[in-house]
Write an enzyme that holds these catalytic residues in place. Structure first.
Site, PDB file in Angstrom:
ATOM      1  CB  SER A   1     -10.692  10.222 -15.043  1.00 44.52           C
ATOM      2  OG  SER A   1     -12.074  10.312 -15.331  1.00 44.52           O
ATOM      3  CG  HIS A   2     -13.197  11.907 -19.105  1.00 39.09           C
ATOM      4  ND1 HIS A   2     -14.076  11.417 -18.173  1.00 39.09           N
ATOM      5  CD2 HIS A   2     -13.006  10.915 -19.997  1.00 39.09           C
ATOM      6  CE1 HIS A   2     -14.413  10.175 -18.490  1.00 39.09           C
ATOM      7  NE2 HIS A   2     -13.778   9.839 -19.579  1.00 39.09           N
TER       8      HIS A   2
ATOM      9  CG  ASP B   1     -13.372   4.805 -10.822  1.00 38.24           C
ATOM     10  OD1 ASP B   1     -12.589   5.741 -10.564  1.00 38.24           O
ATOM     11  OD2 ASP B   1     -14.560   4.976 -11.138  1.00 38.24           O
TER      12      ASP B   1
END
Lengths: 329, 329
Positions: free
Chosen positions: B41-42, B182
């Site tokens: 996600s990063h 999430d």
């Protein structure tokens, strides 16, 4: 009882146990402060345990803390088996001077007993316009998530900073889901506990305070995230300071009340260093924002209210408290 | 793709967006590191948002951080609207020198954008034998307990320290009950959320990710204790540094991907200052104790495993990732 009178009474009790004058004053002020502000589990309720520990020779009541100053911003103190509050009191002038000179400093206390709340250690720095963060470890009563053997203490963290026009923003919270004393109260009163509070002797989740007390253990607050915090408090309070881990406290020779000999980490920083950024005003504004957003009570609100009540009507003491205290004179 | 190749590719993309050479290298290394270690996600997933923000002129891609050094252990940096990682990179030599000279120092970055994980900021210090703790605030998406208006960012905290014979102990966790990404995934996949994750637009507890995303908000992890931590992260990241609170991020002129302009606080300390207390060995021993007590996975274990896999087989990238990246060349 007026606060000053309670401090004087407790000082006499501690002197009667053979503590040095300054040590007696520091412990008496700390204990009376907790009683004054509604922290009854750290108030005069603890005096019998202090006395039992002092009389038994556990730890070192005559301890004179040794400050190890190499001129830097990390100041180490060997408490020599004495109380952490005494080590902090002794090192405070140097810590303050180092923060004034440099902006940020850390006090690392080892071989210390911490038998009180943590907020009284940080609040005075906030009253002087500084930010303070402290952690302390204790004896192993908390299992990691999924575990059945206790490895962490209830390991509190406390934070304090100035807040313009209001009392400092101060909090002090265990990294366990519940304080050990609250489990004992629930067991006595027959209450069930919230899910996630602890495990039984087999490591199974339980809401039965008796199962936690009889071979079981507490869990960290907030699941795995709280466990990271609990473990980091062990690292900072013990590995960083040179103190004992909560699992390393050696009870084999222990004769008195259970007071672990561990360590304490304290960070102090000057928020106004490098120019006035309006720190205390902004913390006040943030507090207002959080209240406006719907959080009824911020940490410390109850303490402030009870402190004001104590100032107006005296520090609350039951007849049983008074009888107990007088019994030590 | 080999790690070095991914860094080179991302550097080319950032250079193509007009970033200075060093800025491009810092952001590319950071993004590739997240992708390598399973922080998808990063990872490259964020490249379109980086590009959108850079092209829109939000923030200041040409920013050259200004270090304010008064010789003390509190080092302030004005990131000038640029990315926090660039400010940290610029200030790192001075911060290291100050820690070496004094034992403890703090970096306070303001006017900075933090658009990545926090652990890459602290882990390198642990690899050099130091302890590092950092917090950063972001945009208001978290309500305080009992509230219905968001006031806190997901406000992560990260910690790193050396561990003898093992990878450093490193964690990075949001102070919200769940990461915002999430919640989006749960909404897309139709999952319900755990109790305590968030509230709907009326401030009522909900397990519906859609209700959280549509006018609702996240809750802090761990109830009131997590809320104290979230608020303290606001205080350290914003009030202490001089950066914006999460509620103060001004989106009115915002044209690109939402990257808040806030602040970051970073504490670095030398655990071996004042004599060798065996810090890294004791952290290793504590890790073993916690594993033996039954905690299967410590923070960072997954990251280490995926890092090793990436070293052996290359950094994982989907065909869609590759097509997207190539589209920016």
């Amino acid at each position: 009882m007026p606060f000053a009178e309670l401090v004087a009474l407790l000082t006499r009790i501690f002197l009667g146990q053979g503590l040095p004058e300054r040590t007696a004053q520091v412990l008496a002020t700390n204990c009376a402060t907790c009683q004054r502000d509604g922290g009854f589990s750290h108030g005069v309720f603890r005096i019998p345990a202090y006395v039992s520990t002092l009389q038994s020779g556990w730890g070192n009541p005559q301890a004179l803390p040794v400050i190890e100053d190499d001129g830097g911003t990390l100041i180490r103190v060997d408490a020599q088996g004495g109380f952490a509050q005494v080590a902090l009191d002794e090192a405070r002038p140097l810590l303050r001077a180092r923060v004034e000179a440099q902006g940020v400093a850390v006090l690392a206390i080892r071989n210390s007993q911490h038998f009180s709340a943590l907020w009284p250690d940080v609040e005075p720095f906030a009253e002087e316009g500084l930010v303070a963060l402290s952690v302390v470890n204790s004896m192993a009563v908390v299992v990691p998530p999924g575990g059945k053997t206790p490895v962490f203490g209830t390991n509190p963290m406390a934070f304090a900073c100035p807040r313009a026009g209001q009392a400092p923003y101060v909090w002090d919270q265990a990294s366990s889901a519940l304080a050990h004393g609250d489990v004992q109260i629930a067991a006595r009163e027959g209450h069930r506990l919230a899910p996630g509070t602890g495990v039984d002797a087999e490591g199974r989740p339980t809401d039965d305070p008796g199962a936690i007390l009889n071979g079981g253990a507490l869990l960290p607050f907030g699941g795995h995230k709280g466990a990271s915090i609990a473990m980091t408090i062990e690292i900072l309070s013990a590995a960083f300071t040179g103190g004992a881990f909560s699992t390393e406290v050696d009870w084999s020779q222990h004769p008195g009340a259970k007071i672990p000999l561990t360590g304490q980490f304290l960070l102090v920083a000057d928020p106004d260093r490098g120019g006035d950024l309006g720190f205390a005003q902004r913390v006040a504004a943030l507090s207002d924002t959080v209240r406006d957003a719907g959080q009824d009570r911020l940490p410390g609100d109850r303490r402030q209210r009870l402190r004001a009540e104590s100032a107006a009507k005296g520090v609350p003491l039951s007849q049983a408290d008074l009888d107990m205290l007088n019994g030590y004179l």
